[in-house]
Design a protein around this motif. Structure first.
Motif, PDB file in Angstrom:
ATOM      1  N   TYR A   1      27.241  -7.891 163.380  1.00  0.00           N
ATOM      2  CA  TYR A   1      26.812  -7.471 164.708  1.00  0.00           C
ATOM      3  C   TYR A   1      27.802  -7.857 165.815  1.00  0.00           C
ATOM      4  O   TYR A   1      28.076  -7.053 166.702  1.00  0.00           O
ATOM      5  CB  TYR A   1      25.415  -8.027 165.005  1.00  0.00           C
ATOM      6  CG  TYR A   1      24.411  -7.450 164.043  1.00  0.00           C
ATOM      7  CD1 TYR A   1      24.092  -6.094 164.087  1.00  0.00           C
ATOM      8  CD2 TYR A   1      23.817  -8.227 163.054  1.00  0.00           C
ATOM      9  CE1 TYR A   1      23.189  -5.533 163.199  1.00  0.00           C
ATOM     10  CE2 TYR A   1      22.925  -7.674 162.154  1.00  0.00           C
ATOM     11  CZ  TYR A   1      22.611  -6.329 162.231  1.00  0.00           C
ATOM     12  OH  TYR A   1      21.742  -5.776 161.335  1.00  0.00           O
ATOM     13  N   TYR A   2      28.334  -9.057 165.748  1.00  0.00           N
ATOM     14  CA  TYR A   2      29.296  -9.490 166.768  1.00  0.00           C
ATOM     15  C   TYR A   2      30.585  -8.664 166.665  1.00  0.00           C
ATOM     16  O   TYR A   2      30.996  -8.007 167.624  1.00  0.00           O
ATOM     17  CB  TYR A   2      29.599 -10.982 166.596  1.00  0.00           C
ATOM     18  CG  TYR A   2      30.480 -11.567 167.675  1.00  0.00           C
ATOM     19  CD1 TYR A   2      29.925 -12.275 168.742  1.00  0.00           C
ATOM     20  CD2 TYR A   2      31.864 -11.420 167.627  1.00  0.00           C
ATOM     21  CE1 TYR A   2      30.731 -12.817 169.733  1.00  0.00           C
ATOM     22  CE2 TYR A   2      32.675 -11.955 168.615  1.00  0.00           C
ATOM     23  CZ  TYR A   2      32.111 -12.655 169.664  1.00  0.00           C
ATOM     24  OH  TYR A   2      32.920 -13.176 170.643  1.00  0.00           O
ATOM     25  N   THR A   3      31.192  -8.691 165.488  1.00  0.00           N
ATOM     26  CA  THR A   3      32.449  -7.952 165.323  1.00  0.00           C
ATOM     27  C   THR A   3      32.213  -6.445 165.296  1.00  0.00           C
ATOM     28  O   THR A   3      33.065  -5.666 165.721  1.00  0.00           O
ATOM     29  CB  THR A   3      33.158  -8.391 164.029  1.00  0.00           C
ATOM     30  OG1 THR A   3      32.251  -8.237 162.925  1.00  0.00           O
ATOM     31  CG2 THR A   3      33.598  -9.847 164.120  1.00  0.00           C
TER      32      THR A   3
ATOM     33  N   LEU B   1      16.111 -12.582 162.921  1.00  0.00           N
ATOM     34  CA  LEU B   1      17.284 -12.988 163.685  1.00  0.00           C
ATOM     35  C   LEU B   1      18.564 -12.730 162.898  1.00  0.00           C
ATOM     36  O   LEU B   1      19.666 -12.825 163.442  1.00  0.00           O
ATOM     37  CB  LEU B   1      17.201 -14.478 164.043  1.00  0.00           C
ATOM     38  CG  LEU B   1      15.952 -14.933 164.807  1.00  0.00           C
ATOM     39  CD1 LEU B   1      16.070 -16.407 165.166  1.00  0.00           C
ATOM     40  CD2 LEU B   1      15.727 -14.087 166.041  1.00  0.00           C
ATOM     41  N   ASN B   2      18.411 -12.419 161.629  1.00  0.00           N
ATOM     42  CA  ASN B   2      19.566 -12.176 160.769  1.00  0.00           C
ATOM     43  C   ASN B   2      19.731 -10.681 160.507  1.00  0.00           C
ATOM     44  O   ASN B   2      20.696 -10.071 160.951  1.00  0.00           O
ATOM     45  CB  ASN B   2      19.395 -12.939 159.455  1.00  0.00           C
ATOM     46  CG  ASN B   2      20.582 -12.771 158.535  1.00  0.00           C
ATOM     47  OD1 ASN B   2      21.709 -12.658 158.993  1.00  0.00           O
ATOM     48  ND2 ASN B   2      20.328 -12.719 157.243  1.00  0.00           N
ATOM     49  N   VAL B   3      18.774 -10.090 159.804  1.00  0.00           N
ATOM     50  CA  VAL B   3      18.848  -8.654 159.485  1.00  0.00           C
ATOM     51  C   VAL B   3      18.236  -7.868 160.647  1.00  0.00           C
ATOM     52  O   VAL B   3      17.104  -7.400 160.594  1.00  0.00           O
ATOM     53  CB  VAL B   3      18.148  -8.351 158.142  1.00  0.00           C
ATOM     54  CG1 VAL B   3      19.038  -8.733 156.991  1.00  0.00           C
ATOM     55  CG2 VAL B   3      16.816  -9.086 158.015  1.00  0.00           C
ATOM     56  N   VAL B   4      18.994  -7.728 161.692  1.00  0.00           N
ATOM     57  CA  VAL B   4      18.500  -7.248 162.982  1.00  0.00           C
ATOM     58  C   VAL B   4      18.002  -5.809 162.923  1.00  0.00           C
ATOM     59  O   VAL B   4      16.885  -5.504 163.342  1.00  0.00           O
ATOM     60  CB  VAL B   4      19.597  -7.388 164.055  1.00  0.00           C
ATOM     61  CG1 VAL B   4      19.141  -6.795 165.381  1.00  0.00           C
ATOM     62  CG2 VAL B   4      19.976  -8.857 164.231  1.00  0.00           C
ATOM     63  N   ARG B   5      18.829  -4.908 162.411  1.00  0.00           N
ATOM     64  CA  ARG B   5      18.458  -3.491 162.397  1.00  0.00           C
ATOM     65  C   ARG B   5      17.207  -3.261 161.560  1.00  0.00           C
ATOM     66  O   ARG B   5      16.304  -2.536 161.971  1.00  0.00           O
ATOM     67  CB  ARG B   5      19.608  -2.634 161.843  1.00  0.00           C
ATOM     68  CG  ARG B   5      20.894  -2.825 162.602  1.00  0.00           C
ATOM     69  CD  ARG B   5      22.014  -1.903 162.217  1.00  0.00           C
ATOM     70  NE  ARG B   5      22.064  -1.416 160.874  1.00  0.00           N
ATOM     71  CZ  ARG B   5      22.613  -2.059 159.833  1.00  0.00           C
ATOM     72  NH1 ARG B   5      23.129  -3.275 160.007  1.00  0.00           N
ATOM     73  NH2 ARG B   5      22.669  -1.510 158.644  1.00  0.00           N
TER      74      ARG B   5
ATOM     75  N   VAL C   1      29.229  -8.623 174.289  1.00  0.00           N
ATOM     76  CA  VAL C   1      28.429  -8.453 173.086  1.00  0.00           C
ATOM     77  C   VAL C   1      27.087  -9.173 173.173  1.00  0.00           C
ATOM     78  O   VAL C   1      26.108  -8.788 172.507  1.00  0.00           O
ATOM     79  CB  VAL C   1      29.215  -8.939 171.847  1.00  0.00           C
ATOM     80  CG1 VAL C   1      29.427 -10.448 171.908  1.00  0.00           C
ATOM     81  CG2 VAL C   1      28.506  -8.544 170.554  1.00  0.00           C
ATOM     82  N   PHE C   2      27.000 -10.200 174.008  1.00  0.00           N
ATOM     83  CA  PHE C   2      25.754 -10.965 174.076  1.00  0.00           C
ATOM     84  C   PHE C   2      24.620 -10.164 174.706  1.00  0.00           C
ATOM     85  O   PHE C   2      23.451 -10.460 174.495  1.00  0.00           O
ATOM     86  CB  PHE C   2      25.989 -12.276 174.825  1.00  0.00           C
ATOM     87  CG  PHE C   2      26.933 -13.188 174.107  1.00  0.00           C
ATOM     88  CD1 PHE C   2      26.548 -13.820 172.928  1.00  0.00           C
ATOM     89  CD2 PHE C   2      28.222 -13.394 174.563  1.00  0.00           C
ATOM     90  CE1 PHE C   2      27.422 -14.643 172.236  1.00  0.00           C
ATOM     91  CE2 PHE C   2      29.105 -14.208 173.884  1.00  0.00           C
ATOM     92  CZ  PHE C   2      28.703 -14.838 172.714  1.00  0.00           C
ATOM     93  N   ILE C   3      24.950  -9.128 175.458  1.00  0.00           N
ATOM     94  CA  ILE C   3      23.925  -8.224 175.970  1.00  0.00           C
ATOM     95  C   ILE C   3      23.253  -7.495 174.811  1.00  0.00           C
ATOM     96  O   ILE C   3      22.055  -7.217 174.835  1.00  0.00           O
ATOM     97  CB  ILE C   3      24.531  -7.219 176.967  1.00  0.00           C
ATOM     98  CG1 ILE C   3      25.184  -7.955 178.135  1.00  0.00           C
ATOM     99  CG2 ILE C   3      23.477  -6.246 177.469  1.00  0.00           C
ATOM    100  CD1 ILE C   3      24.232  -8.840 178.920  1.00  0.00           C
ATOM    101  N   LEU C   4      24.049  -7.196 173.779  1.00  0.00           N
ATOM    102  CA  LEU C   4      23.492  -6.558 172.584  1.00  0.00           C
ATOM    103  C   LEU C   4      22.444  -7.455 171.932  1.00  0.00           C
ATOM    104  O   LEU C   4      21.358  -6.984 171.565  1.00  0.00           O
ATOM    105  CB  LEU C   4      24.613  -6.263 171.585  1.00  0.00           C
ATOM    106  CG  LEU C   4      24.165  -5.786 170.198  1.00  0.00           C
ATOM    107  CD1 LEU C   4      23.520  -4.414 170.292  1.00  0.00           C
ATOM    108  CD2 LEU C   4      25.338  -5.769 169.219  1.00  0.00           C
TER     109      LEU C   4
ATOM    110  N   ASP D   1      31.852  -0.011 159.857  1.00  0.00           N
ATOM    111  CA  ASP D   1      30.535  -0.517 159.464  1.00  0.00           C
ATOM    112  C   ASP D   1      29.573   0.581 159.024  1.00  0.00           C
ATOM    113  O   ASP D   1      28.577   0.289 158.364  1.00  0.00           O
ATOM    114  CB  ASP D   1      29.916  -1.289 160.635  1.00  0.00           C
ATOM    115  CG  ASP D   1      30.777  -2.470 161.050  1.00  0.00           C
ATOM    116  OD1 ASP D   1      30.709  -3.506 160.384  1.00  0.00           O
ATOM    117  OD2 ASP D   1      31.527  -2.330 162.036  1.00  0.00           O
ATOM    118  N   ASP D   2      29.845   1.822 159.404  1.00  0.00           N
ATOM    119  CA  ASP D   2      28.986   2.948 159.034  1.00  0.00           C
ATOM    120  C   ASP D   2      27.534   2.689 159.459  1.00  0.00           C
ATOM    121  O   ASP D   2      26.596   2.884 158.686  1.00  0.00           O
ATOM    122  CB  ASP D   2      29.071   3.207 157.529  1.00  0.00           C
ATOM    123  CG  ASP D   2      28.470   4.555 157.148  1.00  0.00           C
ATOM    124  OD1 ASP D   2      28.412   5.444 158.016  1.00  0.00           O
ATOM    125  OD2 ASP D   2      28.039   4.705 155.987  1.00  0.00           O
TER     126      ASP D   2
END
Length: 248
Positions: free
Chosen positions: A64-66, A141-145, A98-101, A78-79
């Motif tokens: 997510y960050y990169t 908090l990990n697998v966000v999508r 990116v922190f807004i994301l 990342d597709d």
């Protein structure tokens, strides 16, 4: 504890039962309004914690960050699903931070989850407790999508109950735009119309628990053939679906 404190501080004993029962048994808009405010307030602590997290979860940095900055550079490495991809693009219209994301995805995940609790739970305080003690919140908090998509699917149960087919399909489409696996929830609308006896329901529950307890490797072999399995080697990892640790 803070979430429960905020919930109980804004409700009376009358409100601590079922949100659906309140809608059925009262015409008081004030009572309903208090329940809405109480549920919204209780969502603030987990929403805030998720928003300010840093390097939490294996997907935080490498995905997510990169990934945010790869999208910024029009790199499709990342597709990502189209909904998540354009969510990043919309944010990048206003800022390259990116922190807004992470703030926005946290608001979506927690906000929609608590909205589902408000609409469907027969015991809102217990649902808040289960959200945490079952690790559902922390895995999100990990697998966000995946978990934003799951939150949308959970909220969509409301449309099954109300028999609003178009709204249900639209909700699943939005969830799919964030994670394609949400398509698996689509048959739920039609399954909800099936009348089943308690005996058969118990048998199905036992089968379900048994299958997912002992058939994990079979499931992972199927997932391994998808784009998610090709990217993340589940079969050779100590962690399976949703980050749950197990031994193959």
């Amino acid at each position: 504890m803070i979430s429960l404190f905020l919930y109980y501080s804004f409700t009376s004993n009358k409100l601590n039962n079922s949100s659906r029962n309140i809608f059925k048994n009262t015409n008081s808009r004030l009572v309903i309004y208090k329940l809405e405010i109480a549920t919204a307030l209780s969502s603030i602590p987990p929403m805030f914690l998720a928003s300010v997290r840093y390097k939490v979860g294996t997907d935080y940095g490498k995905t997510y960050y990169t990934g945010f900055y790869r999208i910024l550079e029009n790199n499709n490495f990342d597709d990502f699903e189209f909904g998540y991809f354009y969510l990043n693009k919309i944010i990048q219209i206003f800022t390259e931070n990116v922190f807004i994301l992470f703030i926005l995805t946290s608001i979506l995940f927690v906000g929609i989850t608590f909205a589902a609790i408000y609409e469907l739970s027969v015991n809102i305080p217990l649902s808040i407790i289960l959200l945490l003690v079952t690790r559902y919140y922390f895995i999100g908090l990990n697998v966000v999508r995946q978990f934003i998509a799951m939150a949308i699917c959970t909220y969509a149960i409301k449309f099954i109950v109300e028999k609003k087919e178009i709204k249900f399909i639209l909700a699943i489409f939005i969830a799919m735009s964030l994670h394609y696996s949400a398509i698996l929830f689509l048959p739920s609308y039609f399954i909800g119309k099936i009348v089943i006896s308690k005996r058969k329901l118990i048998c199905l529950a036992i089968f379900d628990i048994s299958f997912f307890s002992f058939g994990t490797k079979f499931i992972l072999q199927i997932i391994q053939k998808t784009k998610y399995g090709l990217k993340y080697n589940f079969l050779n990892s100590a962690y399976g679906v949703c980050g749950t640790k197990f031994t193959l």
